[in-house]
Design a protein around this motif. Structure first.
Motif, mmCIF file in Angstrom:
data_model
loop_
_atom_site.group_PDB
_atom_site.id
_atom_site.type_symbol
_atom_site.label_atom_id
_atom_site.label_comp_id
_atom_site.label_asym_id
_atom_site.label_seq_id
_atom_site.Cartn_x
_atom_site.Cartn_y
_atom_site.Cartn_z
ATOM 1 N N GLY A 287 0.664 -1.201 0.056
ATOM 2 C CA GLY A 287 0.043 -0.149 -0.190
ATOM 3 C C GLY A 287 0.895 1.283 -0.047
ATOM 4 N N THR A 288 2.113 1.166 0.331
ATOM 5 C CA THR A 288 2.944 2.382 0.197
ATOM 6 C C THR A 288 4.172 1.729 -0.854
ATOM 7 N N PHE A 289 4.498 2.772 -1.644
ATOM 8 C CA PHE A 289 5.510 2.470 -2.650
ATOM 9 C C PHE A 289 6.990 2.320 -2.024
ATOM 10 N N THR A 290 7.451 1.025 -2.148
ATOM 11 C CA THR A 290 8.945 0.707 -1.684
ATOM 12 C C THR A 290 9.608 0.102 -2.395
ATOM 13 N N TYR A 291 10.976 0.608 -2.884
ATOM 14 C CA TYR A 291 11.967 -0.151 -4.011
ATOM 15 C C TYR A 291 13.189 0.062 -3.530
ATOM 16 N N ALA A 292 14.102 -0.981 -3.268
ATOM 17 C CA ALA A 292 15.317 -0.932 -3.101
ATOM 18 C C ALA A 292 16.118 -1.971 -3.784
ATOM 19 N N ALA A 293 17.124 -1.572 -4.701
ATOM 20 C CA ALA A 293 18.114 -2.262 -5.384
ATOM 21 C C ALA A 293 18.511 -3.450 -4.423
ATOM 22 N N ASN A 294 18.501 -4.781 -4.917
ATOM 23 C CA ASN A 294 19.103 -5.920 -4.060
ATOM 24 C C ASN A 294 20.318 -6.152 -4.747
ATOM 25 N N ARG A 295 21.039 -7.349 -3.858
ATOM 26 C CA ARG A 295 22.349 -7.314 -4.340
ATOM 27 C C ARG A 295 22.638 -7.941 -5.842
ATOM 28 N N PHE A 296 21.436 -8.514 -6.436
ATOM 29 C CA PHE A 296 21.802 -8.941 -7.763
ATOM 30 C C PHE A 296 21.877 -7.674 -8.611
ATOM 31 N N VAL A 297 21.482 -6.453 -8.407
ATOM 32 C CA VAL A 297 21.786 -5.384 -9.156
ATOM 33 C C VAL A 297 23.126 -5.160 -9.286
#
Length: 252
Positions: free
Chosen positions: A168-178
């Protein structure tokens, strides 16, 4: 003499353009990229890439695959047999590469990065066969070098994000695969495309209600409408690079 030089330059440019136009784009990935529907109302973004660029697309993505299983099954090698100089190859994995090799190896999980960096290896048993398992980055590096040896232009792309509006809240964080993708691109001179980041950016603008509708069965696999947006995100990410593939974009 000057006219002859200008004429020769013109002919060279025309020949180069014709050769480039004959190039093919090959895709290697999992169900989030696959060309066919997944029999559950979802579709991979690779199915819609031809809507945004003019080159022929050959989609070799297969559901459920990781960089490791794609390698073990000989799929990179099979692709390389068909590739000619000047073609493009987009490699995008990550959704099936996590997890642990113990207590049971699912045949997809990669070796964790250890003291030897991306050259770290693990020994595991899958399907009753002892296997030397490489890191995610190593599989990408090996695949990129295989295609580059055929004269292909390799693009290493980050995986599509899970629904960043799921809570319901926008959340995006790059993970280790990036980071692994970026490092693999640097190690091989391939083009790095941050597909995940550009997809997340479009999703953030579109809002929770619309983006939620793109995920009919889970937080990973998109509907055809969602896959179209994800394909556009790849094009936008590509435009931010120096890859000559962007010369064949028809619109964004």
């Amino acid at each position: 003499m000057r006219c002859q030089l200008v004429h020769q330059l013109f002919l060279t440019l025309v020949a180069t353009k014709v050769a480039s136009a004959a190039a093919t784009v090959y895709l290697a990935g999992d169900s989030t990229m696959t060309a066919n529907g997944n029999n559950d109302g979802t579709a991979g973004w690779g199915k819609f890439l031809p809507d945004y660029e003019s080159l022929t697309v050959v989609n070799n993505a297969i559901a459920g695959r990781s960089a490791r299983s794609f390698t073990r099954e000989g799929r990179f090698t099979a692709m390389a047999a068909n590739i000619k100089a000047g073609d493009y190859v987009v490699i995008e994995f990550g959704h099936n590469d996590g997890g642990s090799l113990t207590p049971t190896d699912n045949g997809r999980t990669d070796c964790p990065v250890g003291a030897a960096g991306y050259a770290t290896t693990c020994t595991s048993v899958f399907g009753g066969v002892t296997e030397t398992v490489l890191t995610y980055e190593a599989y990408l590096v090996n695949a990129a070098k295989l295609f580059q040896a055929k004269g292909a232009n390799v693009i290493i792309s980050t995986a599509t994000p899970d629904n960043p509006w799921e809570t319901g809240t926008f959340t995006y964080a790059a993970n280790r695969f990036v980071t692994y993708c970026q490092d693999a691109a640097t190690a091989t001179g391939a083009t790095f495309v941050d597909h995940g980041l550009f997809t997340a950016a479009l999703y953030q603008k579109q809002g929770a209600t619309l983006v939620d509708s793109y995920y009919p069965i889970d937080h990973t696999h998109t509907s055809p409408a969602g896959a179209t947006v994800v394909a556009r995100a790849f094009i936008l990410a590509l435009e931010a690079t120096s890859s000559t593939l962007k010369n064949f974009i028809t619109h964004d």
